[in-house]
Scaffold this motif. Sequence first.
Motif, PDB file in Angstrom:
ATOM      1  N   LEU B  29      39.416  34.553  52.289  1.00  0.00           N
ATOM      2  CA  LEU B  29      40.755  35.078  51.995  1.00  0.00           C
ATOM      3  C   LEU B  29      40.704  36.598  51.829  1.00  0.00           C
ATOM      4  O   LEU B  29      41.548  37.336  52.363  1.00  0.00           O
ATOM      5  CB  LEU B  29      41.262  34.422  50.704  1.00  0.00           C
ATOM      6  N   LEU B  30      39.703  37.055  51.130  1.00  0.00           N
ATOM      7  CA  LEU B  30      39.573  38.494  50.880  1.00  0.00           C
ATOM      8  C   LEU B  30      39.227  39.264  52.157  1.00  0.00           C
ATOM      9  O   LEU B  30      39.600  40.427  52.305  1.00  0.00           O
ATOM     10  CB  LEU B  30      38.512  38.759  49.799  1.00  0.00           C
ATOM     11  N   GLN B  31      38.549  38.599  53.043  1.00  0.00           N
ATOM     12  CA  GLN B  31      38.201  39.256  54.324  1.00  0.00           C
ATOM     13  C   GLN B  31      39.408  39.352  55.239  1.00  0.00           C
ATOM     14  O   GLN B  31      39.615  40.356  55.913  1.00  0.00           O
ATOM     15  CB  GLN B  31      37.101  38.463  55.023  1.00  0.00           C
ATOM     16  N   GLU B  32      40.231  38.298  55.224  1.00  0.00           N
ATOM     17  CA  GLU B  32      41.296  38.208  56.230  1.00  0.00           C
ATOM     18  C   GLU B  32      42.650  38.733  55.755  1.00  0.00           C
ATOM     19  O   GLU B  32      43.490  39.114  56.563  1.00  0.00           O
ATOM     20  CB  GLU B  32      41.470  36.734  56.662  1.00  0.00           C
ATOM     21  N   ASP B  33      42.878  38.719  54.481  1.00  0.00           N
ATOM     22  CA  ASP B  33      44.239  38.988  53.981  1.00  0.00           C
ATOM     23  C   ASP B  33      44.270  40.257  53.118  1.00  0.00           C
ATOM     24  O   ASP B  33      43.717  40.292  52.007  1.00  0.00           O
ATOM     25  CB  ASP B  33      44.691  37.761  53.148  1.00  0.00           C
ATOM     26  N   ALA B  34      44.936  41.305  53.634  1.00  0.00           N
ATOM     27  CA  ALA B  34      44.998  42.593  52.918  1.00  0.00           C
ATOM     28  C   ALA B  34      45.751  42.451  51.595  1.00  0.00           C
ATOM     29  O   ALA B  34      45.398  43.080  50.585  1.00  0.00           O
ATOM     30  CB  ALA B  34      45.684  43.633  53.795  1.00  0.00           C
ATOM     31  N   GLU B  35      46.764  41.630  51.605  1.00  0.00           N
ATOM     32  CA  GLU B  35      47.569  41.405  50.381  1.00  0.00           C
ATOM     33  C   GLU B  35      46.700  40.783  49.274  1.00  0.00           C
ATOM     34  O   GLU B  35      46.744  41.202  48.109  1.00  0.00           O
ATOM     35  CB  GLU B  35      48.745  40.476  50.736  1.00  0.00           C
ATOM     36  N   ALA B  36      45.889  39.800  49.700  1.00  0.00           N
ATOM     37  CA  ALA B  36      44.990  39.135  48.733  1.00  0.00           C
ATOM     38  C   ALA B  36      43.970  40.134  48.208  1.00  0.00           C
ATOM     39  O   ALA B  36      43.623  40.119  47.018  1.00  0.00           O
ATOM     40  CB  ALA B  36      44.289  37.951  49.397  1.00  0.00           C
ATOM     41  N   ARG B  37      43.510  41.028  49.095  1.00  0.00           N
ATOM     42  CA  ARG B  37      42.537  42.050  48.656  1.00  0.00           C
ATOM     43  C   ARG B  37      43.149  42.978  47.613  1.00  0.00           C
ATOM     44  O   ARG B  37      42.533  43.297  46.614  1.00  0.00           O
ATOM     45  CB  ARG B  37      42.073  42.884  49.875  1.00  0.00           C
ATOM     46  N   ARG B  38      44.416  43.356  47.852  1.00  0.00           N
ATOM     47  CA  ARG B  38      45.093  44.237  46.893  1.00  0.00           C
ATOM     48  C   ARG B  38      45.252  43.539  45.537  1.00  0.00           C
ATOM     49  O   ARG B  38      45.033  44.128  44.489  1.00  0.00           O
ATOM     50  CB  ARG B  38      46.461  44.640  47.451  1.00  0.00           C
ATOM     51  N   LEU B  39      45.631  42.286  45.620  1.00  0.00           N
ATOM     52  CA  LEU B  39      45.807  41.500  44.388  1.00  0.00           C
ATOM     53  C   LEU B  39      44.481  41.425  43.624  1.00  0.00           C
ATOM     54  O   LEU B  39      44.433  41.660  42.408  1.00  0.00           O
ATOM     55  CB  LEU B  39      46.308  40.090  44.741  1.00  0.00           C
ATOM     56  N   TYR B  40      43.427  41.132  44.350  1.00  0.00           N
ATOM     57  CA  TYR B  40      42.104  40.992  43.724  1.00  0.00           C
ATOM     58  C   TYR B  40      41.665  42.308  43.084  1.00  0.00           C
ATOM     59  O   TYR B  40      41.180  42.323  41.951  1.00  0.00           O
ATOM     60  CB  TYR B  40      41.093  40.535  44.779  1.00  0.00           C
ATOM     61  N   GLU B  41      41.874  43.380  43.799  1.00  0.00           N
ATOM     62  CA  GLU B  41      41.487  44.698  43.258  1.00  0.00           C
ATOM     63  C   GLU B  41      42.269  45.002  41.977  1.00  0.00           C
ATOM     64  O   GLU B  41      41.720  45.518  41.010  1.00  0.00           O
ATOM     65  CB  GLU B  41      41.769  45.800  44.281  1.00  0.00           C
ATOM     66  N   GLY B  42      43.545  44.688  42.011  1.00  0.00           N
ATOM     67  CA  GLY B  42      44.387  44.925  40.829  1.00  0.00           C
ATOM     68  C   GLY B  42      43.916  44.100  39.644  1.00  0.00           C
ATOM     69  O   GLY B  42      43.800  44.603  38.514  1.00  0.00           O
ATOM     70  N   LEU B  43      43.613  42.829  39.890  1.00  0.00           N
ATOM     71  CA  LEU B  43      43.141  41.955  38.810  1.00  0.00           C
ATOM     72  C   LEU B  43      41.812  42.460  38.253  1.00  0.00           C
ATOM     73  O   LEU B  43      41.603  42.485  37.030  1.00  0.00           O
ATOM     74  CB  LEU B  43      42.969  40.515  39.316  1.00  0.00           C
ATOM     75  N   ALA B  44      40.938  42.887  39.168  1.00  0.00           N
ATOM     76  CA  ALA B  44      39.614  43.368  38.753  1.00  0.00           C
ATOM     77  C   ALA B  44      39.758  44.622  37.892  1.00  0.00           C
ATOM     78  O   ALA B  44      39.085  44.791  36.882  1.00  0.00           O
ATOM     79  CB  ALA B  44      38.752  43.648  39.969  1.00  0.00           C
ATOM     80  N   ARG B  45      40.694  45.501  38.304  1.00  0.00           N
ATOM     81  CA  ARG B  45      40.864  46.735  37.550  1.00  0.00           C
ATOM     82  C   ARG B  45      41.426  46.444  36.156  1.00  0.00           C
ATOM     83  O   ARG B  45      40.982  47.021  35.164  1.00  0.00           O
ATOM     84  CB  ARG B  45      41.775  47.704  38.301  1.00  0.00           C
ATOM     85  N   VAL B  46      42.367  45.512  36.089  1.00  0.00           N
ATOM     86  CA  VAL B  46      42.940  45.152  34.787  1.00  0.00           C
ATOM     87  C   VAL B  46      41.858  44.557  33.890  1.00  0.00           C
ATOM     88  O   VAL B  46      41.727  44.921  32.717  1.00  0.00           O
ATOM     89  CB  VAL B  46      44.106  44.149  34.963  1.00  0.00           C
ATOM     90  N   ARG B  47      41.064  43.683  34.468  1.00  0.00           N
ATOM     91  CA  ARG B  47      40.012  43.070  33.662  1.00  0.00           C
ATOM     92  C   ARG B  47      39.031  44.130  33.153  1.00  0.00           C
ATOM     93  O   ARG B  47      38.629  44.123  31.989  1.00  0.00           O
ATOM     94  CB  ARG B  47      39.262  42.005  34.458  1.00  0.00           C
ATOM     95  N   GLY B  48      38.690  45.054  34.046  1.00  0.00           N
ATOM     96  CA  GLY B  48      37.765  46.119  33.657  1.00  0.00           C
ATOM     97  C   GLY B  48      38.348  46.985  32.551  1.00  0.00           C
ATOM     98  O   GLY B  48      37.671  47.331  31.581  1.00  0.00           O
ATOM     99  N   ARG B  49      39.638  47.292  32.682  1.00  0.00           N
ATOM    100  CA  ARG B  49      40.282  48.157  31.671  1.00  0.00           C
ATOM    101  C   ARG B  49      40.365  47.440  30.323  1.00  0.00           C
ATOM    102  O   ARG B  49      40.204  48.058  29.282  1.00  0.00           O
ATOM    103  CB  ARG B  49      41.690  48.517  32.138  1.00  0.00           C
TER     104      ARG B  49
END
Lengths: 196, 219
Positions: B29-49
Motif C-alpha cells: 500500500l505504501l509503495q503504490e498509494d501516495a495518499e496512504a504514504r502521506r497518511l503514514y508519514e503524518g501518523l508517524a510524525r504525530v507519534r514521534g512528537r
Amino acid sequence: MAAVTAMSGAADVDLATRHTYGDPEAFEEVYERFGALIYGIARRMSGDATLAEDLSQEILIRVFRHLGSFRGKSSLKTWIYRIAINSCRSRLGRRARRGRSWVDIEDDTFDAMPAPTEATDARLIRREASEVLEAALSRLPVAFREAVVLRDIHDLPYEEIAKILGVRIGTVRSRIARGRDRLRLAVAANDPEVPR
Amino acid sequence: MSSTDTLELLSRFLDGDVDEPERVRAESLLQEDAEARRLYEGLARVRGRLADLPEVTAPAHLGALVQQRLAVEADEVTVWGRLDRQLRRWLLDPSFLPAFAVLLALAAMIYALSFGIARFERDSGPVILSAPEAVTAPEGRAPARSRALASREFVRRGELWVEAGLVPAAPDLPVLSGAELEEWLTGHRELAALEPLGVVIVEVEGAAIGLDFTAGEGD
C-alpha cells in the motif's frame, strides 16, 4: 521473564499486605514508584497543571484506600493505571457535563492558533509545535485521548492498554488510529512538516 | 479497502502490531498509494512528537499534600473511633448505671415538656369543625343545652347534639357558616365570651348543627 513477573507480582502483593497491616512505608514506596507516573497521566489527560495536581491527589488517595484490596491479578502498575484512568475519566466527564465540553478536533480552535513566523528560531518552533500538540491532545474525545496517551506517551503495549481500559484489543487499535489521525489533522493545520 | 481500514492498518504497522500478511499489505500500500504514504508519514510524525513531548514533573509538594489529606481523614476516623470505644465502655460499666438513670429521667422530662408544648401549640390553633355524628333527639323535644358545647374539646369530639331533622323546629335561629363559626371560636375561647351567640345553627360540610352557647346546667 515469567519468573521475574511472578516475583514482582509477589512483591506487589506483599506491599499491599504491608499497607493493610499499617506499615506507613508501604504507601511511601508506592508513591516513590508511581507518583510521577500518576501525575504524568493526570497532566496529559487534563491538559492543565492545576487540575492535574488535584487529580493526582485524588488518585493517590484512592490508591491508598484500596491498596489493601489489591490481589495481584494484574501488576500493581496496571492496577494503578486503571485507577488513574478511571479517576481522570470521571473527573473530566463531570467537567464536560458542566459545560466545558471537549471541542471536536476539527473545529475552528486549531485554525485560530497563530502559525509560527519565520523569525522564530528552531527551539521556539519546537516549543510551539509541542504546545499545539498538547492543546490538540487535550481536546481529543476522552476515549481516544486515553488510548493515545497510554500508547504514544507511556509506551504501553496494546494488550495492557486493553486491560487498563477494560475494552477489547480491537477497540484499542481503532481508538489509537483514530486519535492519531485527529491529532495529525489538527497539527497539520499549523505545521507544514506534518502532511494533511 | 476502506479508509478506516487503511488508517488502522497503517497505525498498527507503525507500531509493529501486524502479522505477516498485514505487513505485506501495508508495505505494498505504501509503495503504490501516495495518499496512504502521506497518511503514514503524518501518523508517524504525530507519534514521534507525542513521544518527544517534554516530560512533566510532579510538583515537589504533591506527596506532602497527599499525606496531609490522609492525616486529616485519619484524624476524623480516630475521633469517631475513640468516641465509639468510650461509649461502649460506659455502656458496659455498671458504675455508670445511676448516671444512666438520671439521663433517662432527664430525657423523659424533656420529652414530657416538649409533648406539652406541642399540645399547647396544637390547641392554640384554629378550631376545625367537622360534621359530628348525628344524635337523634326524642321527637318534639328541643335540643338539650350544654355548657360544654362551648369548649373546643367538646366540638372536637363530635358530641354535638343536633341533627338535621331538628333544624326546622327552630326556624328563627341565626345560621352561621362553618367558616364564620370557626373564626368566632378562634377569637373567643372562654364560655362567657361565647354566650352572646346564644343558640345558633351552623352549616358544616352540608350538615346543619345546632350549638348552644348559653350558660346552663351541663349534662
